[in-house]
Design a protein around this motif. Structure first.
Motif, short mmCIF file in Angstrom:
data_model
loop_
_atom_site.label_atom_id
_atom_site.label_comp_id
_atom_site.label_asym_id
_atom_site.label_seq_id
_atom_site.Cartn_x
_atom_site.Cartn_y
_atom_site.Cartn_z
N SER A 1 8.70 35.11 28.39
CA SER A 1 8.69 33.74 28.46
C SER A 1 7.16 33.03 28.63
N VAL A 2 6.18 33.93 29.15
CA VAL A 2 5.07 33.55 29.18
C VAL A 2 4.20 33.71 27.87
N LEU A 3 4.80 34.81 27.07
CA LEU A 3 4.18 34.64 25.38
C LEU A 3 4.89 33.57 24.70
N ASP A 4 6.14 33.16 24.96
CA ASP A 4 6.58 32.18 24.21
C ASP A 4 5.88 31.06 24.34
N ALA A 5 5.82 30.83 25.85
CA ALA A 5 4.97 29.29 26.11
C ALA A 5 3.67 29.26 25.46
N ALA A 6 2.92 30.44 25.74
CA ALA A 6 1.62 30.48 25.05
C ALA A 6 1.41 30.36 23.61
N LEU A 7 2.59 31.23 22.73
CA LEU A 7 2.57 30.82 21.43
C LEU A 7 2.94 29.33 20.92
N THR A 8 3.47 28.51 21.75
CA THR A 8 3.88 27.15 21.63
C THR A 8 2.77 26.40 21.66
N LEU A 9 1.98 26.51 22.88
CA LEU A 9 0.64 25.74 22.97
C LEU A 9 -0.26 26.33 22.26
N PHE A 10 -0.48 27.65 21.87
CA PHE A 10 -1.55 27.89 21.06
C PHE A 10 -1.32 27.36 19.63
N ALA A 11 -0.10 27.19 19.13
CA ALA A 11 0.19 26.92 17.84
C ALA A 11 -0.07 25.37 17.93
N GLU A 12 0.17 24.44 18.97
CA GLU A 12 -0.05 22.94 18.91
C GLU A 12 -1.60 22.74 19.16
N ARG A 13 -2.09 23.53 19.94
CA ARG A 13 -3.47 23.22 20.44
C ARG A 13 -4.66 24.05 19.99
N GLY A 14 -4.38 25.20 19.43
CA GLY A 14 -5.35 26.11 19.40
C GLY A 14 -5.58 27.17 20.59
N GLY B 1 -8.08 25.65 22.81
CA GLY B 1 -7.65 24.20 23.35
C GLY B 1 -6.61 24.30 24.27
N THR B 2 -6.23 25.73 24.63
CA THR B 2 -5.12 25.65 25.69
C THR B 2 -5.77 26.45 26.65
N ALA B 3 -5.44 26.00 28.12
CA ALA B 3 -5.80 26.51 29.53
C ALA B 3 -4.95 27.11 29.92
N LEU B 4 -4.78 28.51 30.55
CA LEU B 4 -3.68 29.18 31.20
C LEU B 4 -3.12 28.20 32.16
N SER B 5 -3.78 27.15 32.81
CA SER B 5 -3.01 26.08 33.77
C SER B 5 -1.88 25.36 32.91
N SER C 1 -4.76 38.52 30.98
CA SER C 1 -5.74 37.10 30.53
C SER C 1 -5.16 36.58 29.54
N LYS C 2 -5.62 35.53 29.14
CA LYS C 2 -5.38 34.68 28.09
C LYS C 2 -5.62 35.52 26.64
N HIS C 3 -6.72 36.15 26.52
CA HIS C 3 -6.78 37.06 25.32
C HIS C 3 -5.88 38.03 25.18
N GLU C 4 -5.29 38.70 26.20
CA GLU C 4 -4.26 39.60 25.97
C GLU C 4 -3.06 38.96 25.42
#
Length: 194
Positions: free
Chosen positions: A10-23, A26-30, A49-52
């Motif tokens: 679920s963390v990866l999925d949320a990160a994927l969505t936000l990275f796709a939308e904002r880069g 442009g996406t903070a862990l918060s 980490s966000k990098h991971e």
């Protein structure tokens, strides 16, 4: 309403969505935490980490592209048949995995070394595989193209663009897009419709 349990997926999925939308930058862990309705420290139970997160998403995607490619072409001998299936699967992937395609194509350069080079090598393996099909087709007299390198680049870029414009609720589905883009690819190498 009960919140779904927080998992690595679920963390990866949320990160994927936000990275796709904002880069990635442009996406903070918060923001990832907010999308999951948790506090930021809770994420560290599921990632370092966000990098991971970016590395995992890019690695899964480029590995998936290579697996799709080999499943589509291995065991086929005719260059036309191989190019047809290689393009079909690549175009369809960009219609059905748009977030992943956007992130990989925009943010792979944000990976630290040696991860960046390793992921670029995997991407090059796909490009070289597609190019080799075209080279084989030219040698066999099946394709009429002066530069297999430019032809493979054009086919790959054409398919990558699908992720930017395709919509699930649009007038054509992923299978139709994949079929038509495959016909375009065959035209690029001088074959035309089959």
């Amino acid at each position: 309403m009960t919140r779904a349990p927080l998992t690595g997926e679920s963390v990866l999925d949320a990160a994927l969505t936000l990275f796709a939308e904002r880069g990635y930058h442009g996406t903070a862990l918060s923001e990832i935490a907010a999308a999951l309705d948790v506090r930021t420290p809770s994420l560290y139970n599921h990632m370092r980490s966000k990098h991971e997160l970016l590395h995992t998403l890019v690695e899964r995607t480029v590995t998936g592209v290579l697996e799709d490619f080999h499943a589509a072409v291995d065991g086929r001998t005719d260059p036309l048949d191989r190019l047809h299936h290689a393009t079909l699967v690549y175009a369809r992937r960009h219609a059905t995995h748009r977030r992943e395609a956007i992130v990989v194509n925009r943010d792979t350069g944000s990976l630290d070394e040696p991860h960046r080079s390793a992921m670029q090598d995997l991407r090059r393996a796909h490009e070289h595989g597609l190019r080799e099909i075209i080279v084989d087709g030219v040698r066999a007299g099946r394709f009429a193209v002066d530069s297999p390198a430019l032809a493979s680049f054009a086919i790959r870029e054409m398919c990558v663009s699908i992720a930017r414009w395709f919509r699930d609720d649009g007038p054509v589905g992923p299978d139709q897009v994949a079929r038509e883009y495959t016909e375009f690819a065959l035209t690029i190498v001088g074959v035309g419709r089959v």
